[in-house]
Each structure stands twice: as structure tokens, then as C-alpha cells.
Scaffold this motif. Structure first.
Motif: not given
Length: 785
Positions: A627-628, A636-640, A652-653, A718-719
Motif C-alpha cells: 500500500i503506497f 521503505e515499503a516500496l524498497a522492500l 507483487i502488487t 500486506v506491506v
């Protein structure tokens, strides 16, 4: 007249009183005075001691005064120095027939206190720690004792009534030179410094001092005997008792643990039997000539801390001990403390000199070894202050000297006053000057670390905290999803969190017991072996570094964050505890989550574990959604996700929600960084069929929630970031149930969201707690060099 023991040592005066078989008050209709009976007086003593202590504590707490000082002041106020000046009060509050009762209750309190504190000690771990501080420990004992003995020899004339051969100067010198574990750890726990660098070093030093103290006890048992034969038999009996405790009683205690089902408390019958056995051993040590307090200490040492046995005993004993028995102990201390007896000011000067000389000895030792132990000079000075603290051990010894008539009323009162003054001065100094946050200043200068600023080439070090075996599959799957490769191996520091009772010394140590063969492996063995098995069968290089964190939850975060700084780990993964009781606002488990988020100088991931559908590495598949919305945590979630996008078995979505609204200049800068990062991620995965990027426009928070509800329920994880660059969402933080999860994380983690079947990983980077660290977030994300 004076009663004597078999060795003609006077111990107390004989008082003739009327024997009333009715210990309790009959009723108000008999027109009797309830204070003529023992039990009503005892209850009144408890009530007054607790009430006066609480009042004093409320008044003095702004002055950062410890509870020990408040307890002692309450005892002094209730004694002959203040309220006792009224003869009627003294006759009713402390009648002669009551002395035996309060003496028995206070003696029981001090010994139970020793027993409980010793249970909380991890003797093996502290002994290992003492190996690194033994030189400092010896000097912190040797320097004060040499200086204090010199002062005692020079100033004996200031102690009135000391006859030739009186052992008080020697005993006083030894007691004043030692730093006691029970005293120091109690003070450090009250200051919340047990897991700090200062706490760890002082605990290990005092552990060495306790060993020396035990040796003095054995010598003391021998010296009080009249003949060499009886001295030999006394030492032999005491040593035999210790051997029995180690090789008979201790295995029995471990047998009790084995008989207790996993997750269940120890049977009440076992707890009662252990407490009774402790009293039996006390009678035994008293019979062989040693103090029965030694038995409580030995039984405390050999009783395993933590669940199920140690925790159960402590929980069943602490409340009644601290709130009922200990106040009576301090009442008795105050009863014998008559400040009006202090008339020889030379003796007061002697006590002050001894305290100062003892501190100087410790200060010299700490400064000499500061550089060899990588201690800052300021920390070494504060360490000498901690080791100079006095407490219940010195009080017990003082009252023994009083009963043995080795000291008079003036010397006893002066010793109590000196304990009050020392703690009243030292404790506030330590609390004001010592800041654990600046212990690792050299590391903090390097700034914070994050996934986004960590190169994808090279070893990725991750700290994973495990509460129980249920967390293992989710953590293993997450490690595998991070795509360990030869060019970017993963090194996981696996820490099993073992919660123990409050006041236990926190211990973070490498775990090696799993290498041994056990008929019934422990929980730690099973957890570590599962990770080692994953390391052997993973398709990519994964190294496991096993650790065990034995500590109260409120102290766990400090050793873990220090480890993350030392190894430069960009990510710490912590389980979000599922128990509703644990998430009470005052719950200690929840305190661990929030503390580690607040103190870690890296990214912290809070994992809400809902279990996994596929946890076998040989058939590994993983479905992740990110969730961005925007902000440093979402980046950081997108880096993971960027690391996981190279894993062929991970889908990945990335679900980007663009929230319209009015933004400040700072928010606009954040939004530009979000846009750049998202477009770079899209470009990197334009030909990756396992990565899908979806954008959603939202006008308000209601549209954001509608977008989240549109998510499918087929995701394993879910990140999401904890904080978002949106004023509307930030305004809702005060309404969430679990603030540590953030607004979106709290909404997704609820059981009614997609049936509560998706695990949630909430990421937070440290710059939200310290705006000064924002400058370290300007580095480029997705760096490959």
C-alpha cells in the motif's frame, strides 16, 4: 536482665508482660481498647506504614527520590524520632509484646525479598559477563576496602563503646566496601537502567562482589566457632548444603518444569512445596551456624527464572511481599532509629568520611579501567556512583549489629541516616546525568540506516525477533521473499524473546544450546533449529545468527537496538502480539513494540502474523501487496518490494493511492520524492510479469478506505508504512486502536478486514521520532553500488 545465647552473647532484653490469649480485639461492645491486642496493632502498623510511605513518595518523587528513601523516612517518622516523641503513641504503637511479632514479620520480609530478587538473577549469564569485568570488579572491591580499613583504624576513637576485640570495625569495613547485587539491581530497575551499558557493567561487577560476600559468610561461620573441630564441621556442613542445593534441589526444580505442560503455569502444589522447602533449608542453615538468610539466597540462585516456574513464584509472591511485608521491615528499622541519640558529631564525620573514601576508591578503579572497557569518563564516574548505592543489605546488617550489641543507639541511627543521605544524593544525580541514548554516540553520528539506502549488492543484515514457534513460518517466508542471492546474501540475527519477571537483569547472548541433544528440546531449541534447517535448504545463501533475549519486556528494546547499531542492520522485524491482554494500554508486551519503534536507528517492521498458506521452502510461493500512499515509511515499503521483485516465486502488487488535498511545501517535497520513486519502480519492473502497479485516485479518507476494501483476500502479506504524507490521515491517528500500527495498518490488521486472513507488515523509519535525522533520508533509494 539480659538473656544470652549459648556463647554468652547478649541478644535482647527480657520483658515481663501479661499473657493475653486473645490476640485479636473482641468487639467495640466489650468497651475494650483494640490497641491492647497484638493483631489490631499489627494491622495498624501496616496501614500507617503504607499510607505514610505513599504520601512521602508523592511529595519526593518530583525531587527524583527513590522508594528506598521514602520507605526509610516513613519508618523514621513512625518511630521514636518523630511520632514516637508522644509517649502514649509509642506505648500503643510499639508495646513490648508486639516486638516479637514485628521482628518475625520483618525478618521474613527481608528473607523473602532476597529469595525473590535472587530468582530474577540469571547466574550463568552474569557469571559469563563478569569474566569481562573481573579486573574492574576486583579493583572496585580492593581499593575501597583498603582505604576504608585505613580510615577505621585511624578513627576508631570516634565510635563510642567499642571494646577491645569488637569485630564491628572489620565487619563495617567489609560491608561498606562491597556493592551488593540486590541493592544495585533494585535501584537500576527503578531508574529503568537495567539494560543500559551502565546497568550491564554494574550488575556483572556486583555479581563478583556477591561471590566475595559468600566467601566472607563461610569465613564468618568458621570464626564464630570456639574450637577448630567445630569450625571445620560448620564449614563442611555449609559446603554440603550448597552441594545439595546444586545437585539435588536444582534438578528437582527442573523436573517440576518438565512436568508442566507448555503454556501452562506450574501447579500450585509445586509452588507451595518449593516455598516450604526454602523455609526448611533456612532452618537447616540456621542449625549449622550460618544465617538462615543464606538459604533463601541459595534457593533463589538455583531456581530457574522465567516461565513457567520462576515467573509463577514471583507473580504469587511479589504483591504481598512488596505491599505488606516490606513496609513492616522499614517500620522495624525506624523503631530502632532514634535521631535524638546522635550527639557525637565526630562519629557522624567518621561515617561521612567512610562513605566518601569508599566512593573515591570506586571512582579511582572505574577511571583506571574506563579506557580498557571503552567507557567514556562520564560513564565511569556514574558507574562509581551506582556501585556506591546502599540499601536493604546494609540495613539488615545494621540491625544485626544492633541486636548483637556491637553498636549503640547512636551508631545505629547514624548508619541509617547515612544510607538515607547517600541514596538521596546519588540517585537523582544518576537519573539527571545519565542518558542511555548517548551511549553509542559514535554510532549515532553515522545516522540512521534504512532499506532504501542499503545497497542491493552485498550482505543484507536483518534482526528478527521471535516470541513463540508460531512466528517462525511467517518470518522464514519473509526472509525467502527478500531474494537471497550470491550477490546479495541475507544474514538473519534470530532473537528468541524470553520474558522474565521485572527487575531481572536483561541478557542478550548468542544461543548455543540447540547444538546439544535433548530428550525434550526447549522452545528456543525448536525455533533456532527451524531457522538453521531453512538456512540449509534455502535456494539462496542465508546465514543464521541465533540469540536469546532474556529480560522483562520493558528492557528488551535497548540491547536489541544496540545490536542493530553494531551490525548496521537496516531492518528489525518484531512480531505484533496477538493477545488482547497484551495490547492493554499498560501491557508490557505492547510496551516492547512501542519502545523498539521509538529507539531503533533503522527501519522497524511490526508483523501482524495471520499464518501462511505455503511455508515449505521447496514449494515456496508468496503473494505480496504494497500500500503506497506517500511518505518516508511507504518508501521503505516500496524498497522492500524492490528487493522481493527479483524473487521468481513472489508476486507483487503495488497499490498506489493518490489522495487529493492541500499540502504544505514540505508535503509537496515528500510527494515529489514519492512520484520519482514510484516511477523508478515501475520502470525497473516494466517487463516483470509478477509485478503489477495499480493507481487509485481518492478525494478523501473515505475514498482511501473504499480503495483498501477493494483489495482481494488472496494475499499472503500486506506491506504498508506507519505514517503517510497526508494531513487527513495524520489527523486520524488519535482515533486508531493500536497507534503503533498507524492509521492504515490498524485498519487492515482488524479481523473484519478481508476475514482477518492476511498478514500485515507495518514499516516505520526512525526519522519520525527525530527530525534531525531527516538529512540521512536524502540518499538515493534502490542503490545498486
Amino acid at each position: 536482665m539480659a538473656s544470652t545465647t549459648s556463647n554468652a552473647t547478649p541478644v535482647s532484653s527480657t520483658v515481663c508482660v501479661f499473657l493475653n490469649k486473645n490476640l485479636h480485639y473482641n468487639s467495640m461492645f466489650w468497651k475494650e481498647n483494640p490497641l491492647n491486642h497484638i493483631f489490631p496493632v499489627l494491622m495498624l502498623q501496616v496501614i500507617l506504614s503504607v499510607v505514610v510511605f505513599r504520601v512521602i513518595h508523592v511529595i519526593l518523587r518530583p525531587l527524583k527520590q527513590p522508594k528506598l528513601v521514602c520507605h526509610l523516612l516513613a519508618g523514621v517518622i513512625l518511630g521514636p524520632s518523630v511520632l514516637g516523641r508522644n509517649k502514649t503513641y509509642m506505648e500503643n504503637m510499639f508495646p513490648a509484646k508486639e516486638e516479637v511479632v514485628i521482628a518475625t514479620m520483618s525478618q521474613l520480609a527481608s528473607n523473602l525479598y532476597t529469595f525473590i530478587v535472587c530468582i530474577k538473577m540469571d547466574t550463568i549469564m552474569l557469571t559469563k559477563a563478569a569474566k569481562h569485568t573481573w579486573k574492574l570488579g576486583i579493583c572496585c572491591l580492593a581499593f575501597p576496602i583498603v582505604l576504608i580499613v585505613s580510615v577505621d583504624i585511624a578513627k576508631q576513637r570516634f565510635f563510642p563503646g567499642l571494646n577491645a576485640g569488637n569485630p564491628f570495625p572489620v565487619q563495617f569495613s567489609v560491608v561498606s566496601s562491597l556493592s551488593y547485587f540486590i541493592v544495585v539491581t533494585r535501584a537500576l530497575d527503578e531508574l529503568n537502567l537495567l539494560s543500559s551499558e551502565l546497568g550491564r557493567i554494574s550488575s556483572s561487577i556486583t555479581m563478583l562482589n556477591e561471590m566475595v560476600s559468600a566467601a566472607f559468610v563461610i569465613i564468618g561461620v568458621a570464626t564464630v566457632q570456639k574450637e577448630a573441630k567445630s569450625a571445620f564441621l560448620a564449614i563442611l556442613s555449609l559446603c554440603s548444603f550448597i552441594v545439595f542445593a546444586l545437585f539435588v534441589a536444582r534438578p528437582v526444580l527442573y523436573w517440576v518444569i518438565k512436568q508442566t505442560p507448555k503454556g501452562k503455569p506450574v501447579k500450585e502444589s509445586y509452588v507451595v512445596a518449593i516455598l516450604l522447602s526454602t523455609f526448611v533449608m533456612g532452618v537447616t542453615t540456621d542449625a549449622i551456624g550460618a544465617s538462615f538468610g543464606g538459604a533463601f539466597m541459595v534457593m533463589g540462585f538455583i531456581t530457574p527464572d522465567g516461565p513457567p516456574l520462576g515467573t509463577t513464584i514471583i507473580r504469587k509472591s511479589e504483591l504481598i511481599l512488596y505491599e505488606f511485608f516490606l513496609p513492616l521491615f522499614f517500620v522495624r528499622i525506624g523503631y530502632f532509629t532514634d535521631l535524638s541519640a546522635i550527639k557525637n558529631w565526630g562519629e557522624c564525620a567518621t561515617f561521612a568520611t567512610i562513605v566518601i573514601v569508599g566512593y573515591i576508591g570506586r571512582l579511582i578503579a572505574c577511571l583506571l579501567f574506563a579506557s580498557s572497557m571503552n567507557l567514556r569518563k562520564s560513564t565511569a564516574v556514574l558507574l562509581s556512583l551506582v556501585l556506591s548505592l546502599q540499601g536493604i543489605v546494609e540495613l539488615i546488617q545494621s540491625i544485626q549489629w544492633k541486636h548483637l550489641q556491637l553498636i549503640d543507639d547512636q551508631t545505629y541511627a547514624t548508619s541509617v541516616v547515612s544510607i538515607i543521605v547517600v541514596n538521596a544524593i546519588i540517585t537523582p544525580i544518576i537519573e539527571i546525568l545519565y542518558k542511555p541514548a548517548v551511549e553509542n554516540f559514535d554510532m549515532l553520528r553515522l545516522g540512521t540506516r534504512s532499506l532504501g539506502t542499503t545497497s542491493n549488492v552485498g550482505e543484507l543484515r536483518i534482526i528478527t525477533c521471535i516470541q513463540d514457534e508460531d512466528n517462525v513460518p511467517s518470518i522464514i517466508s519473509l526472509l525467502e521473499a527478500l531474494n537471497p542471492q550470491e550477490i546479495s546474501p541475507v544474514c538473519a540475527y534470530v532473537i528468541h524473546l524470553v520474558a522474565v519477571a521485572s527487575q531481572s537483569v536483561p541478557t542478550l547472548a548468542p544461543y548455543k544450546n540447540h547444538l546439544r541433544e535433548f530428550v525434550r528440546p526447549s522452545v528456543s531449541d525448536n525455533i533456532i533449529r527451524a531457522f538453521l534447517n531453512y538456512s540449509e535448504h534455502s535456494k539462496g545463501p542465508v546465514q543464521i545468527q541465533p540469540f536469546q533475549m532474556i529480560s522483562p519486556y520493558k528492557y528488551m528494546h535497548q540491547p536489541i537496538t544496540r545490536l542493530s547499531q553494531r551490525i548496521h542492520a537496516p531492518l528489525i522485524i518484531v512480531p505484533f502480539f496477538k493477545s488482547e491482554e497484551a495490547h492493554n494500554i499498560d501491557g508490557t508486551l505492547r510496551i516492547f513494540n512501542t519502545n523498539i519503534q521509538a529507539t531503533a536507528k533503522c527501519t522497524v517492521g511490526l508483523l501482524v502474523d495471520r499464518g501462511l498458506r505455503s511455508s515449505i521452502i521447496t514449494t515456496f510461493s508468496y503473494n505480496m501487496v504494497v500500500i503506497f500512499i506517500g511518505g518516508g515509511d511507504d518508501r521503505e515499503a516500496l524498497a522492500l518490494a524492490s528487493r522481493a521483485s527479483c524473487q521468481p516465486n513472489v508476486s507483487i502488487t503495488v497499490f498506489r493511492i493518490n489522495l487529493r488535498g492541500t499540502y504544505t511545501l514540505e508535503d509537496q517535497i515528500e510527494k515529489e520524492a514519492d512520484n520519482t520513486l514510484f516511477r523508478d519502480f515501475e520502470a525497473m519492473n516494466v517487463n516483470n510479469g509478477r509485478v503489477e502497479c495499480v493507481e487509485w485516485m481518492a478525494d478523501d479518507v473515505e475514498d482511501v478506505m473504499k480503495a483498501l476494501r477493494s483489495l482481494k483476500s488472496g494475499y499472503d502479506l500486506v506491506v504498508v508504512g506507519k505514517h503517510h504524507a497526508s494531513p487527513e490521515l495524520q489527523a486520524l491517528e488519535s482515533w486508531v486502536q493500536y497507534l503503533e500500527l498507524g492509521v492504515i495498518g490498524d485498519a487492515i490488521a482488524t479481523l473484519d478486514f478481508s476475514g482477518g486472513k492476511m498478514s500485515v507488515l507495518v514499516l516505520e523509519h526512525h526519522h519520525h521520532h527525530d527530525d534531525n535525522n531527516r538529512k540521512f533520508d536524502n540518499c538515493s533509494y534502490f542503490s545498486f553500488t
